[in-house]
Scaffold this motif. Structure first.
Motif: not given
Length: 470
Positions: A116-126
């Motif tokens: 679980l994380a904010g979607r913006d943070l997840l997308d940025w890491h990918v």
């Protein structure tokens, strides 16, 4: 960044769409070819909102099956996300869930998990992991105008950059990962290709989400998912509530309602709506907490699946992610399916070779595996809401829903069935797991009592939800 590639050869792939599905598809193909990701919007350099992703403000679950797939494509990415504040929640140990069949069974063994994380943070890491791949070029602010080729084979794409310049990107493989707004149906019509069969399930669902400051000492020490599902058999609209912890000691709360029971943007009504669902636990938890954002509302929630695996697509063309099948976000399977579809694409190319005849068709059939499992899970409830489908649920959908309800009911008292259900919900195992002889027999003979079981709550948990859990 906005890079323009040089002339392309047969060892070049073009991925349409720079979202999560597109980035993972690029990672999958970078093992075999130079890859160009074409994205219409500006891709932010950090963990910031992206114009083409309004649903990022709502709760997103990355089930363990999807997390493992991301790390298979981009090793270490999930670990970096967790180090940056994301949560790895053990399932079902730290999930408090109320299903149409009662409380989900909980046990101490941490056999599955969700990230679980904010979607913006997840997308940025990918996105950051993909940018580091030497064979991937990202061309944002670039619109795909058309596919090049004909009904027999796709040979590239025609694009227009932000400066208005048009050009053709030749490619040995083109992947459409452009999401719900995919233009593949129109492009196939232009080629004279018969349309793929489409199944739409639209319960008229509306989402409303808000971020809260978690109570002191509970943001990280109380990493529990709380979810109350709607029951389509009950009279009136279906309403649900979900609370998930995200980075920064915050809770992201998402409410949903079907036609006639939709949540609104009014912040004064948010908690009352959370209390109005089948169990008031989420409303009780956020009572008195500090809201950090306004209420964000989204209506783009329809389930839609294109059966491209059964269509006669042009050679060297594959569709995945929401462009192939989009799901009601409340069940949280979209990201995991995108990741598993990218792995299926990679494995198909590995097995057959880049130049193999029928590569696109074989990859499309491989992608259909994770798509089908998530589709059954996402539409099993939604199809029963009034007006969700033309003609109502099919016989197969009625039988499937009855069996799933029986499994959920049995799982409250049977560990074997509970583990099988969790295997499939987290996309760790295919749906066939639910039809093995031991699970079938347990579902037929199992107990009918609905109960919440599992390990004792820790003191901080007990204090936080005292009087709320049954």
């Amino acid at each position: 960044m906005s890079d323009t590639p040089s002339a392309q050869g047969p060892r070049t792939a073009v991925v349409i769409g720079g979202g999560l599905a597109g980035m993972l598809a690029a990672a999958a193909l970078a093992e075999f070819a130079d890859v160009v990701v074409v994205e219409r919007d500006v891709l932010p350099e950090g963990p910031e909102a992206r114009k083409g992703l309004p649903q990022a403000q709502h709760a997103h679950l990355l089930w363990s099956g999807g997390a493992r797939a991301i790390d298979a494509l981009l090793p270490g990415t999930v670990g970096r996300l967790l180090a940056d504040g994301g949560h790895r929640i053990a399932l079902p140990t730290n999930m408090v869930g109320f299903s149409p069949a009662g409380w989900f069974r909980r046990w101490a063994e941490q056999s599955h998990y969700v990230v679980l994380a904010g979607r913006d943070l997840l997308d940025w890491h990918v996105r950051r992991s993909v940018r580091a791949l030497p064979r991937v070029t990202i061309s944002d602010r670039t619109e795909v105008l058309a596919l090049e080729g004909d009904a027999r084979r796709v040979t590239g794409v025609r694009v227009r950059r932000a400066d208005g310049v048009e050009r053709v990107l030749a490619a040995g493989l083109v992947v459409d990962a452009s999401g719900r707004s995919s233009r593949t149906p129109a492009w196939l019509r232009e080629f004279g290709v018969p349309a793929a069969a489409v199944r739409t399930v639209d319960p008229g669902l509306v989402y409303a989400s808000r971020v809260f400051r978690a109570p002191k000492d509970l943001g990280n020490t109380f990493p529990v998912i709380v979810n109350v599902q709607a029951d389509p058999r009950e009279a009136g609209p279906g309403r649900s509530s979900t609370l998930v912890p995200i980075e920064g000691d915050r809770w992201l709360v998402t409410l949903s309602g079907t036609r006639g029971g939709e949540p609104t943007k009014d912040p004064e009504l948010f908690e009352a709506f959370a209390r109005s669902v089948r169990h008031p636990i989420v409303g009780e938890l956020i009572s008195g907490t500090e809201p950090l954002t306004d209420v964000a509302v989204t209506r783009t929630t329809v389930n839609r699946r294109h059966a491209y695996e059964r269509a006669r697509l042009p050679a060297r063309f594959v569709v995945l992610g929401d462009a192939a099948a989009a799901y009601n976000p409340v069940y949280g399977h979209g990201m995991a399916v995108a990741a598993q579809s990218a792995v299926a694409l990679r494995d198909t190319v590995r097995a057959l070779g880049w130049s193999a005849p029928g590569l696109g068709a074989r990859a499309q059939k491989a992608v259909a595996g994770p798509v089908a499992a998530a589709w059954a899970l996402s539409t099993g409830n939604d199809v029963f809401y009034p007006g969700a489908t033309e003609g109502g649920p099919t016989l197969a959908e009625r039988i499937g829903a009855a069996y799933v309800r029986r499994l959920l009911l049995t799982s409250t008292g049977n560990g074997r069935v509970a583990r099988a259900v969790t295997d499939v919900v987290t996309l760790e195992r295919p749906a066939a797991r639910l039809f093995t002889p031991p699970v079938l027999l347990a579902a037929v003979l199992g107990p009918r009592r609905e109960q919440l079981t599992g390990p004792p709550l820790r003191p901080a948990e007990r204090e936080a939800i005292a009087g709320i859990l049954p």
